[in-house]
Design an enzyme around this catalytic site. Sequence first.
Site, PDB file in Angstrom:
ATOM      1  N   HIS A  19      -1.973  -5.426   1.342  1.00 43.10           N
ATOM      2  CA  HIS A  19      -3.143  -6.522   1.012  1.00 43.10           C
ATOM      3  C   HIS A  19      -2.796  -7.659   0.577  1.00 43.10           C
ATOM      4  O   HIS A  19      -1.925  -7.932  -0.321  1.00 43.10           O
ATOM      5  CB  HIS A  19      -4.016  -5.390  -0.004  1.00 43.10           C
ATOM      6  CG  HIS A  19      -5.016  -6.313  -0.594  1.00 43.10           C
ATOM      7  ND1 HIS A  19      -6.097  -6.264  -0.023  1.00 43.10           N
ATOM      8  CD2 HIS A  19      -5.123  -7.155  -1.547  1.00 43.10           C
ATOM      9  CE1 HIS A  19      -7.123  -7.356  -0.729  1.00 43.10           C
ATOM     10  NE2 HIS A  19      -6.389  -7.590  -1.783  1.00 43.10           N
ATOM     11  N   TYR A  79     -12.231  -2.696  -3.551  1.00 44.59           N
ATOM     12  CA  TYR A  79     -12.622  -2.843  -2.244  1.00 44.59           C
ATOM     13  C   TYR A  79     -14.086  -2.784  -2.405  1.00 44.59           C
ATOM     14  O   TYR A  79     -14.682  -2.182  -1.444  1.00 44.59           O
ATOM     15  CB  TYR A  79     -12.134  -1.704  -1.323  1.00 44.59           C
ATOM     16  CG  TYR A  79     -10.754  -2.197  -0.800  1.00 44.59           C
ATOM     17  CD1 TYR A  79     -10.579  -3.373  -0.013  1.00 44.59           C
ATOM     18  CD2 TYR A  79      -9.782  -1.246  -0.714  1.00 44.59           C
ATOM     19  CE1 TYR A  79      -9.308  -3.696   0.420  1.00 44.59           C
ATOM     20  CE2 TYR A  79      -8.543  -1.374  -0.213  1.00 44.59           C
ATOM     21  CZ  TYR A  79      -8.384  -2.836   0.449  1.00 44.59           C
ATOM     22  OH  TYR A  79      -7.039  -3.001   0.942  1.00 44.59           O
ATOM     23  N   ARG A  93      -1.633 -14.556   3.823  1.00 42.26           N
ATOM     24  CA  ARG A  93      -2.557 -13.586   5.041  1.00 42.26           C
ATOM     25  C   ARG A  93      -1.624 -13.849   6.280  1.00 42.26           C
ATOM     26  O   ARG A  93      -2.002 -13.028   7.278  1.00 42.26           O
ATOM     27  CB  ARG A  93      -3.879 -14.574   5.345  1.00 42.26           C
ATOM     28  CG  ARG A  93      -4.804 -14.181   3.918  1.00 42.26           C
ATOM     29  CD  ARG A  93      -5.347 -12.892   3.747  1.00 42.26           C
ATOM     30  NE  ARG A  93      -6.286 -12.474   4.807  1.00 42.26           N
ATOM     31  CZ  ARG A  93      -6.868 -11.267   4.855  1.00 42.26           C
ATOM     32  NH1 ARG A  93      -6.995 -10.249   3.780  1.00 42.26           N
ATOM     33  NH2 ARG A  93      -7.718 -10.947   5.941  1.00 42.26           N
ATOM     34  N   PHE A 128     -15.443   3.504   7.177  1.00 39.03           N
ATOM     35  CA  PHE A 128     -14.187   3.910   6.906  1.00 39.03           C
ATOM     36  C   PHE A 128     -13.854   4.062   5.344  1.00 39.03           C
ATOM     37  O   PHE A 128     -12.758   4.153   5.282  1.00 39.03           O
ATOM     38  CB  PHE A 128     -13.293   2.758   7.761  1.00 39.03           C
ATOM     39  CG  PHE A 128     -13.308   1.476   7.235  1.00 39.03           C
ATOM     40  CD1 PHE A 128     -12.784   1.015   5.948  1.00 39.03           C
ATOM     41  CD2 PHE A 128     -14.042   0.592   7.968  1.00 39.03           C
ATOM     42  CE1 PHE A 128     -12.924  -0.287   5.650  1.00 39.03           C
ATOM     43  CE2 PHE A 128     -14.261  -1.014   7.578  1.00 39.03           C
ATOM     44  CZ  PHE A 128     -13.680  -1.136   6.376  1.00 39.03           C
ATOM     45  N   GLU A 177      -9.368 -10.515  -8.115  1.00 39.24           N
ATOM     46  CA  GLU A 177      -8.377  -9.362  -7.877  1.00 39.24           C
ATOM     47  C   GLU A 177      -7.030  -9.417  -9.071  1.00 39.24           C
ATOM     48  O   GLU A 177      -6.590  -8.345  -9.396  1.00 39.24           O
ATOM     49  CB  GLU A 177      -7.875  -9.154  -6.350  1.00 39.24           C
ATOM     50  CG  GLU A 177      -9.037  -8.826  -5.381  1.00 39.24           C
ATOM     51  CD  GLU A 177      -8.468  -9.219  -3.999  1.00 39.24           C
ATOM     52  OE1 GLU A 177      -7.340  -9.510  -3.809  1.00 39.24           O
ATOM     53  OE2 GLU A 177      -9.360  -8.998  -2.953  1.00 39.24           O
ATOM     54  N   THR A 195      -5.422  -7.553  10.393  1.00 37.94           N
ATOM     55  CA  THR A 195      -5.898  -6.343   9.910  1.00 37.94           C
ATOM     56  C   THR A 195      -5.491  -5.486  10.582  1.00 37.94           C
ATOM     57  O   THR A 195      -4.803  -4.480  10.243  1.00 37.94           O
ATOM     58  CB  THR A 195      -7.415  -6.111   9.457  1.00 37.94           C
ATOM     59  OG1 THR A 195      -7.837  -7.492   8.851  1.00 37.94           O
ATOM     60  CG2 THR A 195      -7.801  -5.090   8.895  1.00 37.94           C
ATOM     61  N   ARG A 248       2.390  -6.787   9.507  1.00 39.58           N
ATOM     62  CA  ARG A 248       1.731  -5.446  10.213  1.00 39.58           C
ATOM     63  C   ARG A 248       2.284  -5.646  11.648  1.00 39.58           C
ATOM     64  O   ARG A 248       2.344  -4.606  12.346  1.00 39.58           O
ATOM     65  CB  ARG A 248       0.386  -6.029  10.133  1.00 39.58           C
ATOM     66  CG  ARG A 248      -0.348  -5.734   8.748  1.00 39.58           C
ATOM     67  CD  ARG A 248      -1.472  -6.238   8.357  1.00 39.58           C
ATOM     68  NE  ARG A 248      -2.217  -5.887   7.098  1.00 39.58           N
ATOM     69  CZ  ARG A 248      -3.510  -6.372   6.713  1.00 39.58           C
ATOM     70  NH1 ARG A 248      -3.903  -7.374   7.430  1.00 39.58           N
ATOM     71  NH2 ARG A 248      -3.928  -5.969   5.787  1.00 39.58           N
ATOM     72  N   ASN A 258      -1.885   0.106   7.378  1.00 37.29           N
ATOM     73  CA  ASN A 258      -1.381  -1.418   7.519  1.00 37.29           C
ATOM     74  C   ASN A 258      -0.546  -2.014   6.474  1.00 37.29           C
ATOM     75  O   ASN A 258      -0.432  -3.370   6.647  1.00 37.29           O
ATOM     76  CB  ASN A 258      -2.643  -2.399   8.057  1.00 37.29           C
ATOM     77  CG  ASN A 258      -3.670  -2.492   6.884  1.00 37.29           C
ATOM     78  OD1 ASN A 258      -3.576  -1.996   6.111  1.00 37.29           O
ATOM     79  ND2 ASN A 258      -4.699  -3.156   7.433  1.00 37.29           N
ATOM     80  N   LYS A 291       0.836  -1.230  -0.026  1.00 36.83           N
ATOM     81  CA  LYS A 291       0.187  -0.089   0.130  1.00 36.83           C
ATOM     82  C   LYS A 291       0.840   1.512  -0.013  1.00 36.83           C
ATOM     83  O   LYS A 291       2.083   1.198   0.224  1.00 36.83           O
ATOM     84  CB  LYS A 291      -1.086  -0.107   1.240  1.00 36.83           C
ATOM     85  CG  LYS A 291      -1.954  -1.092   1.281  1.00 36.83           C
ATOM     86  CD  LYS A 291      -2.590  -1.258   2.354  1.00 36.83           C
ATOM     87  CE  LYS A 291      -3.812  -2.402   2.217  1.00 36.83           C
ATOM     88  NZ  LYS A 291      -4.733  -2.351   3.325  1.00 36.83           N
TER      89      LYS A 291
HETATM   90  P1  IDP Z   1      -7.723  -7.015   5.005  1.00 37.14           P
HETATM   91  O1  IDP Z   1      -6.860  -6.047   4.486  1.00 37.14           O
HETATM   92  O2  IDP Z   1      -6.969  -7.632   6.615  1.00 37.14           O
HETATM   93  O3  IDP Z   1      -8.229  -8.054   4.479  1.00 37.14           O
HETATM   94  P2  IDP Z   1     -10.366  -5.837   5.570  1.00 37.14           P
HETATM   95  O4  IDP Z   1     -11.328  -5.976   6.351  1.00 37.14           O
HETATM   96  O5  IDP Z   1     -10.800  -6.505   4.225  1.00 37.14           O
HETATM   97  O6  IDP Z   1      -8.848  -6.436   5.890  1.00 37.14           O
HETATM   98  O7  IDP Z   1     -10.408  -4.318   5.232  1.00 37.14           O
HETATM   99  C1  IDP Z   1      -9.466  -3.767   4.001  1.00 37.14           C
HETATM  100  C2  IDP Z   1      -8.669  -2.664   4.387  1.00 37.14           C
HETATM  101  O8  IDP Z   1      -9.532  -1.531   5.066  1.00 37.14           O
HETATM  102  C3  IDP Z   1      -7.920  -2.715   5.684  1.00 37.14           C
HETATM  103  O9  IDP Z   1      -6.679  -3.709   5.241  1.00 37.14           O
HETATM  104  C4  IDP Z   1      -7.440  -1.563   6.465  1.00 37.14           C
HETATM  105  O10 IDP Z   1      -6.609  -0.686   5.412  1.00 37.14           O
HETATM  106  C5  IDP Z   1      -8.880  -0.739   6.101  1.00 37.14           C
HETATM  107  N1  IDP Z   1      -9.825  -0.912   7.238  1.00 37.14           N
HETATM  108  C6  IDP Z   1     -10.491  -1.969   7.657  1.00 37.14           C
HETATM  109  N2  IDP Z   1     -11.218  -1.759   8.825  1.00 37.14           N
HETATM  110  C7  IDP Z   1     -10.986  -0.345   9.199  1.00 37.14           C
HETATM  111  C8  IDP Z   1     -11.155   0.424  10.079  1.00 37.14           C
HETATM  112  O11 IDP Z   1     -11.886   0.067  10.943  1.00 37.14           O
HETATM  113  N3  IDP Z   1     -10.815   1.716   9.797  1.00 37.14           N
HETATM  114  C9  IDP Z   1      -9.894   2.249   8.989  1.00 37.14           C
HETATM  115  N4  IDP Z   1      -9.696   1.408   8.100  1.00 37.14           N
HETATM  116  C10 IDP Z   1      -9.990   0.037   8.021  1.00 37.14           C
HETATM  117 MG    MG Z   2      -9.640  -7.593   2.805  1.00 42.74          MG
END
Ligand code: IDP
Ligand code: MG
Length: 151
Positions: free
Chosen positions: A117, A51, A87, A59, A128, A93, A104, A114, A11
């Site tokens: 992806h 996304y 993963r 968010f 994707e 996350t 992370r 974070n 990212k």
């Molecule tokens: P992942 O990246 O671990 O698969 P997802 O739940 O798919 O997590 O969320 C996608 C991305 O959205 C996360 O990696 C993070 O950058 C962002 N994200 C998820 N939840 C939040 C939140 O509560 N606040 C801010 N950003 C979030």
């Molecule tokens: Mg995800």
Amino acid sequence: MTIERSLVLVKPDGVQRGLSGRILGRLEERGLKLIGLKLIRISDALGRQHYAEHVDKPFFPGLLAYMTSGPVVVAAFEGPGAVGAIRNAMGATNPLEAGPGTVRGDYALEVGRNLVHGSDSVESGRREIALFFSEDELLPWDRDTDRWIYE
Ligand code: IDP
Ligand code: MG
């Protein structure tokens, strides 16, 4: 174990902080095979498609601004159980919940920064990779070390 494919994004924070090589290197060293790689700036439209499952979340506007804020490294990796392996290597996350030894857990503190992806299922990986790469940008290849990594 069946051979799977996963999309990996370093990212914008990962690129800005000079962590692209380290993040991809961890996956490469593990034995995952790189079959596609490029540096791009994600458009709003691509960010929304990528996304799609999150567009209605509170968010999302911040997530879209973050993901389109600068260059990202886009990689496709292949390997036995690649989706789960990546993963696990990324960590939870929320970086505060990510274990030591994960990207992370070692390099990030906040969910909105974070670093990385990785596709969350084989089906997401397929979707994707097709979203980010054209067919001629993917290069499956025979790696000389394959027999030392796969039985
Ligand atoms: P992942 O990246 O671990 O698969 P997802 O739940 O798919 O997590 O969320 C996608 C991305 O959205 C996360 O990696 C993070 O950058 C962002 N994200 C998820 N939840 C939040 C939140 O509560 N606040 C801010 N950003 C979030
Ligand atoms: Mg995800």
